[in-house]
Design a protein around this motif. Sequence first.
Motif, mmCIF file in Angstrom:
data_model
loop_
_atom_site.group_PDB
_atom_site.id
_atom_site.type_symbol
_atom_site.label_atom_id
_atom_site.label_comp_id
_atom_site.label_asym_id
_atom_site.label_seq_id
_atom_site.Cartn_x
_atom_site.Cartn_y
_atom_site.Cartn_z
ATOM 1 N N GLU A 1 0.614 -1.278 -0.093
ATOM 2 C CA GLU A 1 0.101 0.029 0.185
ATOM 3 C C GLU A 1 0.796 1.098 -0.058
ATOM 4 O OE1 GLU A 1 -3.631 -0.073 2.724
ATOM 5 O OE2 GLU A 1 -3.138 -2.126 2.820
ATOM 6 N N ILE A 43 2.762 4.542 -1.846
ATOM 7 C CA ILE A 43 2.218 5.314 -3.088
ATOM 8 C C ILE A 43 3.567 6.162 -3.539
ATOM 9 C CG2 ILE A 43 1.008 7.421 -3.661
ATOM 10 C CD1 ILE A 43 -1.171 6.202 -1.799
ATOM 11 N N HIS A 86 4.419 9.001 -6.490
ATOM 12 C CA HIS A 86 4.024 9.805 -7.502
ATOM 13 C C HIS A 86 5.337 10.606 -8.095
ATOM 14 C CE1 HIS A 86 -0.440 10.100 -6.462
ATOM 15 N NE2 HIS A 86 -0.152 8.871 -6.467
ATOM 16 N N HIS A 142 7.742 -2.477 -8.172
ATOM 17 C CA HIS A 142 6.564 -2.682 -7.334
ATOM 18 C C HIS A 142 7.154 -3.831 -6.839
ATOM 19 C CE1 HIS A 142 3.342 0.304 -7.913
ATOM 20 N NE2 HIS A 142 4.159 0.409 -9.083
ATOM 21 N N ASN A 182 -0.567 -4.047 -3.620
ATOM 22 C CA ASN A 182 -1.528 -2.917 -3.405
ATOM 23 C C ASN A 182 -0.946 -1.567 -3.320
ATOM 24 O OD1 ASN A 182 -4.320 -3.894 -3.091
ATOM 25 N ND2 ASN A 182 -3.420 -4.926 -1.315
ATOM 26 N N CYS A 183 0.164 -1.443 -4.080
ATOM 27 C CA CYS A 183 0.890 -0.361 -4.067
ATOM 28 C C CYS A 183 0.499 0.426 -5.610
ATOM 29 C CB CYS A 183 2.376 -0.358 -4.293
ATOM 30 S SG CYS A 183 3.096 -0.992 -2.980
ATOM 31 N N GLU A 184 0.679 1.942 -5.291
ATOM 32 C CA GLU A 184 0.183 2.661 -6.615
ATOM 33 C C GLU A 184 1.448 3.516 -6.970
ATOM 34 O OE1 GLU A 184 -3.143 5.632 -5.474
ATOM 35 O OE2 GLU A 184 -1.745 6.951 -6.413
ATOM 36 N N ARG A 193 2.792 6.504 -10.028
ATOM 37 C CA ARG A 193 2.219 7.439 -11.098
ATOM 38 C C ARG A 193 3.424 8.305 -11.433
ATOM 39 N NH1 ARG A 193 -2.732 9.713 -12.338
ATOM 40 N NH2 ARG A 193 -2.716 11.976 -12.561
ATOM 41 N N THR A 244 -1.227 -4.179 -8.077
ATOM 42 C CA THR A 244 -0.494 -2.961 -8.365
ATOM 43 C C THR A 244 -1.313 -2.030 -9.083
ATOM 44 O OG1 THR A 244 1.791 -3.901 -8.041
ATOM 45 C CG2 THR A 244 1.607 -2.095 -9.889
ATOM 46 N N ASP A 245 -1.212 -0.693 -8.847
ATOM 47 C CA ASP A 245 -1.788 0.158 -9.845
ATOM 48 C C ASP A 245 -0.752 1.112 -10.118
ATOM 49 O OD1 ASP A 245 -3.230 2.048 -11.176
ATOM 50 O OD2 ASP A 245 -4.553 2.591 -9.697
ATOM 51 N N TYR A 297 0.770 3.881 -13.370
ATOM 52 C CA TYR A 297 0.487 4.700 -14.446
ATOM 53 C C TYR A 297 1.357 5.545 -14.760
ATOM 54 C CZ TYR A 297 -2.154 8.643 -16.594
ATOM 55 O OH TYR A 297 -2.588 9.635 -17.696
#
Lengths: 425, 251
Positions: free
Chosen positions: A269, A271, A273, A294, A298-300, A302, A330-331, A333
């Motif tokens: 989890e 994050i 950016h 990653h 559940n990490c993000e 961007r 994983t999210d 972008y």
Amino acid sequence: MALANQKQTATEARLAGLTLPKGGWSEPARQAALARLQAMGLPQRRDEYWKYTRPDTLIDTQAPAAAVFVTEESKMFDVFDRLNIVFVDGVYDADASDDLSLEAVHIERLANIAEMDIHWAKDIYGALENNAQKPVERPLAALNTAFAEDGVIIHVTGKPSKPICLSYIHNSVTSDAILHHVVRVDAGAELTLLETGPAAARFNKVIEIDIADGGTLHHIRAQGRDHERRAVTHIFARLGEKSVFKAFTVTVNGVLTRNECVIELIGDEAIAHVAGVCVGDGDFHHDDTVFITHDAQNCESRQVFKKVLRNGATGVFQGKILVKAGAQKTDGYQISQALLLDEDSQFLAKPELEIYADDVICSHGSTTGAIDEDALYYLRSRGVPKGAATDLLTLAFLAEAVEEIDDSVIAAAIVSRLESWLARR
Amino acid sequence: MLNINNLHVDLQEEDKQILKGVDLTVEAGTVHAIMGPNGSGKSTLSYVLSGKDGYEVTDGTATLDGLDLLDMEPEDRAAAGLFLAFQYPVEIPGVGNMTFLRTAVNAQRKARGEDEMSAADFLKLVRARAKDLKIDADMLKRPVNVGFSGGEKKRNEILQMAMLEPKMCILDETDSGLDVDAMKLVAQGVNALRAEGRSFLVITHYQRLLDHIKPDVVHIMADGKIIKTGGPDLALDVENNGYADILAEVA
């Protein structure tokens, strides 16, 4: 494997002019970095990772001369309440700097602690950089670890009331600065780190960032407006569980900039950016190279990069998302976009995804385009002159990336600077 | 006010003649309507007058109060008092509607050598005008036309017209895509702007818009020319009988 002759020669020539600082906990880290560097060799034109950016002037024995940009405008972030730390051509300026004491954070200088027998920074200094040498080599960062004599060592234990700002002043036409900072954010702690200014004729900077579980670091930098300066910078960040790292860079001018950002999400989890805008006119080459790994669930992550280029300026984006096996949910972008204001400018983008988990969302996109003719006509038909309409559309293009900054006051300050710079065309 | 004389225009890309000798005079304070079948050149006329790229004037003139429009940049035409309400208003992501309006108003004032409007005066004016058109604060804050419905876009065009106070307003199929209520609202906005020194050229396919915006003169355009000019009754003729009779009559 022996290095190619040319590489070996260039590396030896560069190292001949440098002295490895001795003593204390840092010496083994420096020796190890030097050994890494000697094994890798400095980057050459033919290296795949340097395909779009010529490293020659970054590895020359002397820094190419760079005129000091004279302006009456105040430095970015000057109006903010902050703890200011000043380096002139890479040398700490005690008189210009604020006292280094601030609640909830412990600030030291590398020059003062490097010779101690023991220091917590030992676990981070050169370690994150070393960790980031695979799968892609980053020799200029190893060079930095080996030879940096100064930098700021920050330990964030709580939530300081104001940001720390590193102000870099470029004063000498031939200055060649190497700085290495370390930031450790404890569990639940939070800091905003600002950086502003061009630093030197040639600047090699590394920041190693270790964020513990639930920690947060906002990093916002402005790389000054000097036209002729060169810079190679690396951010190495390691993110614990539920931690947050948000980085934003604005670059205007600068004949050569290579900003590498290597982030590893190792706690669930987390994050990350990373965003940036650059405005280049003429002899301008700007390279954003990002590598996000990653390695938890559940990490993000961007990545948002926007470049405005004109009069033959060149923009480069190499961005990679690596999702390791097991890093489910994983999210990721990634978007890189260039606005080319004429046909002489170019944007080179290499987006990469490498995914070994089966339950992830990863998307990437890259666009290169000119000003939207329909929008330009619409604005002009309402009486906005062509130049002003172009500026308005350019700013709108950049604003989407500036919106990545959480702090609306800082974001507004950056937008207003961009506005005034664009209006001077 | 607006004088168009023997205007011939080619579409550059296709090397195709669209306008084949348009003659039209719009007197100060009057409302003229142009009707005509698809492809007759109505929209092209509006684009050429406002200065869009891609058209080549091969013959003829167009003047606004004696100024040669065709020799001016689009922004100069706007500052001179010409306004085109677009058939398809353009979306501009990243530019706030309010910023856009203020930039436009002040750019025109500057071009005319007038002082810029203060932020407070501007805000007061824009709020009042927006209210008349049922445009809420959210629509003013959002990026220009982005995510607006068809009706919102057209109302936004009329808001711009109300703020810029042009003397020659061209409305290019402002009724297209509008339901009856939205059309009434737009028509009210236009009617509120009718004034002695202000003229309108209303381009439309349908007579129903002209029920709400009453024209003084109606022109029928076909194949790049004005083929017939008359009073408001001419619009009713078209509504009842289509263009076939008129086209046959002229031929």
